[in-house]
Write an enzyme that holds these catalytic residues in place. Structure first.
Site, PDB file in Angstrom:
ATOM      1  N   ASP A  54     -11.470   2.945   3.938  1.00 48.68           N
ATOM      2  CA  ASP A  54     -11.860   1.537   3.832  1.00 48.68           C
ATOM      3  C   ASP A  54     -13.379   1.401   3.691  1.00 48.68           C
ATOM      4  O   ASP A  54     -13.877   0.342   3.313  1.00 48.68           O
ATOM      5  CB  ASP A  54     -11.443   0.798   5.116  1.00 48.68           C
ATOM      6  CG  ASP A  54     -10.283  -0.147   4.874  1.00 48.68           C
ATOM      7  OD1 ASP A  54     -10.046  -0.499   3.705  1.00 48.68           O
ATOM      8  OD2 ASP A  54      -9.627  -0.533   5.861  1.00 48.68           O
ATOM      9  N   LYS A  84       0.843  -1.205   0.000  1.00 49.52           N
ATOM     10  CA  LYS A  84       0.000   0.000   0.000  1.00 49.52           C
ATOM     11  C   LYS A  84       0.873   1.248   0.000  1.00 49.52           C
ATOM     12  O   LYS A  84       0.620   2.197  -0.741  1.00 49.52           O
ATOM     13  CB  LYS A  84      -0.926   0.004   1.224  1.00 49.52           C
ATOM     14  CG  LYS A  84      -2.111  -0.916   1.066  1.00 49.52           C
ATOM     15  CD  LYS A  84      -2.855  -1.144   2.376  1.00 49.52           C
ATOM     16  CE  LYS A  84      -3.925  -2.217   2.176  1.00 49.52           C
ATOM     17  NZ  LYS A  84      -4.477  -2.732   3.416  1.00 49.52           N
ATOM     18  N   GLN A 120      -5.000  -1.434   9.544  1.00 55.05           N
ATOM     19  CA  GLN A 120      -4.888  -2.786   8.978  1.00 55.05           C
ATOM     20  C   GLN A 120      -5.520  -3.801   9.929  1.00 55.05           C
ATOM     21  O   GLN A 120      -5.182  -3.854  11.110  1.00 55.05           O
ATOM     22  CB  GLN A 120      -3.400  -3.106   8.743  1.00 55.05           C
ATOM     23  CG  GLN A 120      -3.146  -4.421   8.065  1.00 55.05           C
ATOM     24  CD  GLN A 120      -3.675  -4.472   6.625  1.00 55.05           C
ATOM     25  OE1 GLN A 120      -3.462  -3.550   5.841  1.00 55.05           O
ATOM     26  NE2 GLN A 120      -4.357  -5.550   6.278  1.00 55.05           N
TER      27      GLN A 120
END
Ligand code: NDP
Length: 292
Positions: free
Chosen positions: A120, A53, A97
């Site tokens: 997200d 990422k 995460q």
């Protein structure tokens, strides 16, 4: 002939477009989109994702901020960091995460991220927006799947779609997106009766189950479009391993009109959509339009 939907090429193209738009936002508005990624602990798969990422964020011309915390970090300290990031004007997207260590309440953490920086799309406010069909931040994997579907099929209106899997991060948001496109949607799960029969009625089949090669070719309606979200590592006879999806690719490809492969299908789209969401929020938070 079956079309193999090339997620690698699609995502490379999308990332190229994002980089072009980031350059315009920098030049015209002096804004550099910034994505903060928070990793708690040392889960090897999570470390790989976070590295990837960070690399792709920088390649798109955005700022990448990585926060690596010890596995023993308290929930209070994690929430304090998220609060700082929520208030940092250089940060437009925050990704925590998952999974988090057991002593941390995942839901509390997800909902502590500002809904405007929740790239997200997991915050309750974004989940709610998606469920009422309003503008909001859409979770990356379903968003990437939908981009490929629309690119391939155009107007989805009136099509029958089945989503196998009802998780909060893939199945449910995918179903909401299909409904928004006016598909007639079935959501299947582990208690669904006659799953093959349900699948056989669908013009669009999205598999997000986490069971290697579960969906067989004879479950698929001839001419259907198949999106395989699954990523499963299985062992070969010689002890080496390989990645397979939730769909048995060989038999499915004989029946479907189009199918995403694993690897190289939905997987590469997820990070590209994370960058897409970050650019979008950088523009929204600064009150400017996303460049065309
Ligand atoms: P979850 O384990 O959270 O959900 C799996 C879903 O599948 C559940 O709803 C479960 O039903 C259903 N299910 C399990 N077994 C069966 C069965 N035998 N028949 C019908 N339904 C079944 O998984 P995720 O949604 O998080 O992930 C799904 C897959 O997608 C995984 O392979 C994961 O690795 C992959 N993935 C890929 C991403 C990418 O970037 N490409 C991103 C995220 C995930 P029930 O609710 O009844 O238990």
């Amino acid at each position: 002939m079956t079309t193999i939907i090339d997620g690698k090429a699609f995502s490379a193209n999308l990332r190229g477009e994002i980089a072009r738009k980031v350059a315009l936002v920098k030049e015209n508005h002096s804004i550099t989109p910034g994505l903060a990624v928070v990793l708690v602990g040392e889960d090897p798969a999570s470390q790989v994702y976070v590295r990837s990422k960070g690399k792709q964020t920088q390649e798109a011309g955005m700022n990448s901020y990585e926060h690596k915390l010890d596995a023993s970090t308290s929930q209070q300290d994690l929430l304090k960091l998220i609060d700082q990031l929520n208030n940092d004007p250089d940060v437009h997207g925050i990704l925590v995460q998952l999974p988090l260590p057991d002593h941390i309440d995942e839901e509390a953490v997800i909902n502590s991220v500002s809904a405007d920086k929740d790239v997200d799309g997991f915050h309750l406010s974004n989940v709610g927006r998606l469920s009422i069909g309003a503008e909001g931040i859409v979770p990356c994997t379903p968003l990437g799947s939908m981009m490929m579907l629309k690119d391939h099929l155009g107007d989805l209106s009136g099509m029958k779609a089945i989503v196998v899997g009802r998780s909060n991060i893939v199945g449910k948001p995918m179903a909401a997106l299909l409904l928004k496109e006016s598909c007639t949607v079935t959501i299947a799960h582990s208690r669904t009766r006659d799953l093959p029969g349900e699948c056989r009625q669908a013009d669009i089949l999205v598999a997000a189950v986490g069971r290697p090669e579960m969906v067989k070719g004879d479950w698929i309606k001839p001419g259907a479009t198949v999106i395989d979200v699954g990523i499963n590592r299985i062992e070969n006879e010689d002890g080496t391993t390989r990645l397979v999806g939730d769909v048995e690719f060989e038999s499915a490809a004989e029946v479907a009109a189009a199918i995403t492969p694993v690897p190289g299908g939905v997987g590469p789209m997820t990070i590209a959509c994370l960058l897409h969401n970050t650019l979008q929020q950088a523009c929204r938070l600064n009150g400017v339009d996303v460049p065309e």
